[in-house]
Write a protein that holds these residues in place. Structure first.
Motif, PDB file in Angstrom:
ATOM      1  N   SER A  47      -2.069  -3.910  -4.549  1.00 52.05           N
ATOM      2  CA  SER A  47      -1.941  -4.404  -3.167  1.00 52.05           C
ATOM      3  C   SER A  47      -0.872  -5.475  -3.135  1.00 52.05           C
ATOM      4  CB  SER A  47      -3.282  -4.959  -2.675  1.00 52.05           C
ATOM      5  OG  SER A  47      -4.252  -3.955  -2.585  1.00 52.05           O
ATOM      6  N   MET A  48       0.371  -5.042  -3.192  1.00 54.02           N
ATOM      7  CA  MET A  48       1.469  -6.000  -3.218  1.00 54.02           C
ATOM      8  C   MET A  48       1.730  -6.608  -1.863  1.00 54.02           C
ATOM      9  SD  MET A  48       3.991  -4.004  -5.869  1.00 54.02           S
ATOM     10  CE  MET A  48       3.491  -2.353  -5.368  1.00 54.02           C
ATOM     11  N   SER A  49       1.334  -5.921  -0.790  1.00 54.88           N
ATOM     12  CA  SER A  49       1.411  -6.504   0.548  1.00 54.88           C
ATOM     13  C   SER A  49       0.029  -6.418   1.172  1.00 54.88           C
ATOM     14  CB  SER A  49       2.434  -5.753   1.415  1.00 54.88           C
ATOM     15  OG  SER A  49       2.081  -4.383   1.511  1.00 54.88           O
ATOM     16  N   SER A  50      -0.377  -7.461   1.861  1.00 55.13           N
ATOM     17  CA  SER A  50      -1.727  -7.496   2.420  1.00 55.13           C
ATOM     18  C   SER A  50      -1.772  -7.005   3.860  1.00 55.13           C
ATOM     19  CB  SER A  50      -2.287  -8.922   2.353  1.00 55.13           C
ATOM     20  OG  SER A  50      -1.456  -9.808   3.071  1.00 55.13           O
ATOM     21  N   THR A  65       2.424  -9.905   4.638  1.00 53.21           N
ATOM     22  CA  THR A  65       2.141 -11.032   3.746  1.00 53.21           C
ATOM     23  C   THR A  65       2.093 -10.446   2.355  1.00 53.21           C
ATOM     24  OG1 THR A  65      -0.238 -10.746   4.041  1.00 53.21           O
ATOM     25  CG2 THR A  65       0.861 -12.367   5.461  1.00 53.21           C
ATOM     26  N   TYR A  66       2.532 -11.205   1.371  1.00 51.90           N
ATOM     27  CA  TYR A  66       2.774 -10.624   0.065  1.00 51.90           C
ATOM     28  C   TYR A  66       1.910 -11.284  -1.004  1.00 51.90           C
ATOM     29  CZ  TYR A  66       6.802  -9.008   2.653  1.00 51.90           C
ATOM     30  OH  TYR A  66       7.593  -8.449   3.601  1.00 51.90           O
ATOM     31  N   CYS A  67       1.570 -10.489  -1.992  1.00 49.27           N
ATOM     32  CA  CYS A  67       0.780 -10.983  -3.125  1.00 49.27           C
ATOM     33  C   CYS A  67       1.651 -10.900  -4.364  1.00 49.27           C
ATOM     34  CB  CYS A  67      -0.491 -10.166  -3.292  1.00 49.27           C
ATOM     35  SG  CYS A  67      -1.509 -10.734  -4.662  1.00 49.27           S
ATOM     36  N   THR A  68       2.132 -12.053  -4.815  1.00 54.23           N
ATOM     37  CA  THR A  68       3.037 -12.079  -5.961  1.00 54.23           C
ATOM     38  C   THR A  68       2.340 -11.640  -7.244  1.00 54.23           C
ATOM     39  OG1 THR A  68       2.525 -14.427  -6.225  1.00 54.23           O
ATOM     40  CG2 THR A  68       4.478 -13.880  -4.945  1.00 54.23           C
ATOM     41  N   LYS A  69       1.044 -11.932  -7.370  1.00 52.33           N
ATOM     42  CA  LYS A  69       0.346 -11.518  -8.586  1.00 52.33           C
ATOM     43  C   LYS A  69       0.278 -10.003  -8.690  1.00 52.33           C
ATOM     44  CE  LYS A  69      -2.970 -13.666 -10.538  1.00 52.33           C
ATOM     45  NZ  LYS A  69      -2.217 -14.305 -11.631  1.00 52.33           N
ATOM     46  N   GLU A  70       0.047  -9.322  -7.560  1.00 55.73           N
ATOM     47  CA  GLU A  70      -0.016  -7.865  -7.588  1.00 55.73           C
ATOM     48  C   GLU A  70       1.342  -7.276  -7.942  1.00 55.73           C
ATOM     49  OE1 GLU A  70      -2.852  -5.596  -6.705  1.00 55.73           O
ATOM     50  OE2 GLU A  70      -3.737  -7.442  -7.485  1.00 55.73           O
ATOM     51  N   LEU A  71       2.419  -7.893  -7.444  1.00 52.64           N
ATOM     52  CA  LEU A  71       3.762  -7.459  -7.848  1.00 52.64           C
ATOM     53  C   LEU A  71       3.939  -7.655  -9.356  1.00 52.64           C
ATOM     54  CD1 LEU A  71       6.662  -6.532  -7.247  1.00 52.64           C
ATOM     55  CD2 LEU A  71       7.236  -8.941  -6.778  1.00 52.64           C
ATOM     56  N   LYS A  72       3.422  -8.747  -9.848  1.00 51.61           N
ATOM     57  CA  LYS A  72       3.512  -9.025 -11.285  1.00 51.61           C
ATOM     58  C   LYS A  72       2.771  -7.955 -12.077  1.00 51.61           C
ATOM     59  CE  LYS A  72       3.146 -13.129 -14.246  1.00 51.61           C
ATOM     60  NZ  LYS A  72       2.602 -14.518 -14.309  1.00 51.61           N
ATOM     61  N   PHE A  73       1.599  -7.520 -11.584  1.00 51.24           N
ATOM     62  CA  PHE A  73       0.842  -6.453 -12.243  1.00 51.24           C
ATOM     63  C   PHE A  73       1.652  -5.151 -12.254  1.00 51.24           C
ATOM     64  CE2 PHE A  73      -3.270  -8.633 -10.630  1.00 51.24           C
ATOM     65  CZ  PHE A  73      -3.161  -9.584 -11.620  1.00 51.24           C
TER      66      PHE A  73
END
Length: 845
Positions: A47-50, A65-73
């Motif tokens: 879920s890189m974007s919420s 809205t963005y989730c940087t941790k999910e992008l990192k995963f």
């Protein structure tokens, strides 16, 4: 939710087959964000974007809205696939491809999963992922696996921790490289047990992860003897629930609070609670938020300072940091998501704008600080790394072939074009390998990997930032009692501004000397403590029962140990024993002094009258009577018990026999003065000696029978007093004891009667009066002795017997010999034969 999953599942299965056997997915598609072609496909779901703009409707677009941790995963998954492709040993001759899908919300995430396993725009239905990595959320993972399991597609999650996902009946194809919450829950219970936090509160968020985790924690806590004061739900949209939580925190007596929430809920809760001065609480966090230093702020210092919780262990993954920080928009030119992240990272824009600078794409990620650029340690990322490797090793073992069969399963060999998800599922169960960073990976029968946690402690700084220190570890590979370990010489900061381990108990433990009693109207931790009854002890904290001390022991004042009972006997060292000893010695001294006086005046009429031989024998027996009283003092022993009663009996009979002899002599002497009387011929000195001897021998025979049949013996009397032991001489045969006393009494009564009959003899023979008075004292003493002896406790029984011996001995000594000594010393003129014969009248004193 379940009805929606069913609808999507039927949508997936409702494929419209044309003549060329192509497949078409019904519904919204286009969730794939990153991809790379290869021989075998691994899917990833993040879920890189919420928030996501829907494609096939006319709704107004919502902002991202963005989730940087999910992008990192997602980027970690890409890195791992490329690392495997460079490995010449793992999957030789086979290239892995990846398809990373981005979904927002449960519905879109499920659609993304369906798209992954169906193969969007593929010319063949077999063009689909062989396994799926993800998702981070336990609830989403459960919903997705409901679909994947029907198609035998293995799913490996890197962050779904709910223990419910271990149910193989509901989630048969689910695996995870993150520990199940069952281990985290066990660790939390062990942590609270270690610090003796027996009275805790729980605040949890709405959702599968928190609700199931809280329910399991309550059960585990109960097993460890930990009580839950309250368990309250929290919702971001319910002010009423927050109000209840706030009131409870202010009024509760428990000082430890477990915040069992996902990260998003934890952020919301802390933002609400920080304005209230909730102090004095030790907060415990779960793995989902405890390693998020961005939660710290100066306004939350009174809450988060000293917070504890279990976090995934950090690991080092060579090359991953450089890969993450080396990201450029040009690496994924087709991804609008990367550009959106880039704009957020550097506060720039790819579209001309008057309010922000233009993005060049050459910006350096090392110049910004956020979750994505934090590459010091890898925790959740290591789970993604292990998840991808576990799929790769499953494919590797699947493609092995020896003599036409697979060495793992024994089935026919398959090539890379024949790989199917169900075959990957079969082989992923057997993976057992060690990654390049030294982490061992294998799955148990529930699809779980080995659980390992770091225990962390929040140490807040003055500026509101937090330093999260590792203070311990929980390793599920050890026996249960050894899984939780604190580091040595580690500095721990406690919550509630406490300088020592906070206390959180409903009731302080029952100390030794008390027993623990459960109060049926209160939780088990709110027990009552009662002092142990008399004669019992408890030597452990929270002892449920009090133990009876052995007969020879008695509880100390605190009733926490049994001490040997103090022994009591009449000792020379105590006042009463010393006084009795002194009187006994005085008696011996007086008898000895009288003997000396009589010896020096043995030729005088007073001494020679009434048989001087009997007088000396009487004085000797009185010395023995005084001395035998000493055998009653001191610690009883076998010889002293036999000696004291027999010596007393024989010496007293000897004494009374002498007195009886003297009484008979007085009577016979009076008879002898009558005309024609020769009675003295029949009771001369020889007969007197024989009388004393016979009377004494009878007592000797009684004593010999007593000692032979059942002699006295030393005994520890534990019945009379509860708190001490009476050391006494048991009689052995009560008949023997009372026979000895009875015989003495019989002689004394006979002597008294004879002396009484002789009381009116002429004054010259007034010794009969003295004997009468002495026998009166003797009988009075021993008649009084009987009830006093029977009723006196312990050493006083011995004291009464000694007193009776001394009193009766002094009575005989004083009444019989003192008057004669007075005449010898102070009235020598009366010490003449004429005076004794009554020829000289007595002068008045």
């Amino acid at each position: 939710m379940m009805s929606m999953i069913t609808l999507i599942l039927f949508t997936l299965l409702a494929r419209i087959k044309s003549d060329n056997h192509t497949c078409r997915l019904i519904g919204q598609t286009g969730f794939m964000e990153f991809s790379k072609e290869g021989d075998l496909i691994i899917g990833g779901l993040f879920s890189m974007s919420s928030t996501r703009t829907l494609i096939d409707n006319n709704y107004q677009a919502l902002p991202y809205t963005y989730c940087t941790k999910e992008l990192k995963f997602a980027r970690t998954m890409i890195f791992t696939v490329e690392e495997i492709n460079r490995d010449a040993i793992l999957l030789p001759g086979v290239s892995l491809s990846y398809r990373v899908y981005n979904g927002c919300g449960s519905e879109n995430l499920i659609r993304a999963a369906v798209e992954a396993i169906s193969g969007e725009n593929s010319k063949s239905c077999s063009d689909q992922v062989q396994a799926l990595v993800g998702h981070s959320s336990s609830g989403v993972s459960g919903d997705i696996n409901f679909i994947l399991s029907s198609l035998s597609v293995p799913q490996v999650s890197h962050l779904s921790t709910c223990a419910c996902l271990s149910d193989r009946r509901l989630y048969p194809t689910f695996f995870r490289t993150v520990p199940s919450d069952r281990y985290q829950i066990s660790g939390l219970a062990q942590l609270m047990k270690y610090f003796d936090w027996r009275w805790v509160g729980v605040i949890y968020s709405i959702g599968m992860y928190s609700e199931d985790g809280t329910a399991d924690f309550v059960k585990e806590a109960k097993k460890e003897g930990i009580c839950i004061e309250y368990s309250l739900p929290y919702s971001q949209t319910s002010k009423k629930l927050f109000s209840v939580i706030l009131d409870t925190l202010l009024e509760s007596s428990s000082n430890v609070v477990l915040l069992f929430m996902s990260l998003s809920y934890a952020k919301s809760f802390l933002s609400e609670i920080e304005t209230y001065k909730i102090t004095g609480k030790q907060w415990i966090g779960t793995e989902s938020w405890i390693m998020q230093p961005d939660l710290a702020s100066a306004d939350r210092k009174h809450i988060l300072h000293g917070a504890m919780g279990f976090a995934l262990p950090h690991a080092s993954i060579p090359g991953l940091g450089e890969f993450l920080l080396g990201l450029k928009p040009s690496d994924e030119p087709q991804s609008a998501l990367i550009k959106a992240f880039w704009e957020e990272f550097f506060d720039c824009s790819y579209s001309p704008s008057n309010t922000s600078t233009m993005c060049t794409g050459a910006e350096d990620l090392r110049t910004v600080s956020n979750d994505y650029t934090d590459v010091a340690y890898f925790r959740e990322e290591n789970n993604v790394y292990k998840a991808v490797y576990s799929v790769a090793y499953a494919l590797h073992t699947l493609l092995q072939c020896q003599n036409g069969s697979n060495p793992t399963t024994g089935k026919l060999c398959v090539n890379k074009n024949e790989v199917q998800p169900k075959l990957v599922l079969e082989h992923i169960k057997y993976v057992n390998f060690t990654t390049k960073n030294g982490v061992r990976v294998l799955f148990d029968e529930y699809g779980q990997s080995v659980a390992l946690y770091d225990l962390v402690n929040w140490q807040m700084k003055e500026d509101g930032s937090a330093e999260i220190s590792i203070i311990g570890q929980y390793d599920a590979s050890f026996p249960k009692e050894e899984r939780f370990r604190l580091k040595e010489d580690v500095i721990i900061v406690w919550g509630g501004n406490s300088s020592e381990v906070p206390r959180s108990v409903c009731r302080e433990p029952c100390l030794p000397g008390t027993r623990k009693a459960i109060n049926k109207n209160k939780p088990v931790c709110c027990f009552d403590c009662f002092k142990c009854p008399e004669g019992t002890i408890s030597n452990q904290t929270n002892s449920p029962d009090c133990l009876l001390c052995p007969p020879e022991f008695w509880p100390n004042e605190n009733r926490d140990k049994c001490l040997p009972k103090p022994t009591e006997y009449l000792s020379y060292k105590e006042i009463m024993g010393a006084l009795l000893t002194a009187f006994s010695c005085i008696g011996v001294f007086l008898a000895l002094m009288i003997s000396v006086i009589f010896l020096t005046h043995k030729e005088t009429p007073v001494v020679r009258a009434n048989n001087s031989e009997l007088s000396f024998l009487l004085l000797f027996s009185l010395k023995l009577c005084f001395l035998c009283s000493l055998t009653f003092i001191g610690r009883p022993s076998e010889w002293s018990c036999m000696l004291r009663h027999t010596a007393f009996g024989i010496t007293f009979v000897l004494c009374i026999s002498c007195v009886l002899g003297k009484t008979i002599v007085v009577l016979m002497a009076f008879r002898a003065t009558l005309p024609s009387s020769n009675v003295m011929k029949w009771f001369g000195p020889v007969q007197q000696r024989l009388t004393v001897l016979i009377f004494t021998l009878i007592q000797v025979m009684i004593c010999i029978l007593w000692l032979t049949i059942n002699p006295p013996f030393p005994n520890m009397n534990i019945d009379y007093y509860k708190e001490k032991i009476i050391l006494e001489c048991a009689l052995g045969s009560a008949v023997g004891f009372w026979a000895v006393l009875g015989y003495i009494g019989l002689l004394a009564i006979l002597c008294f009667i004879l002396a009484f009959l002789a009381r009116k003899l002429p004054d010259s023979f007034n010794e009969a009066k003295l004997i009468t008075f002495s026998m009166l004292i003797f009988c009075a003493v021993w008649i009084t002795f009987i009830p006093a002896y029977v009723s006196s406790p312990g050493k006083f029984t011995v004291a009464v017997e000694i007193f009776a011996i001394l009193a009766s001995s002094f009575g005989l000594l004083v009444c019989i010999f003192v008057p004669k000594c007075y005449i010898i010393i102070f009235r020598p003129e009366q010490n003449s034969k004429k005076h004794l014969m009554g020829k000289i009248p007595l002068r008045t004193m």
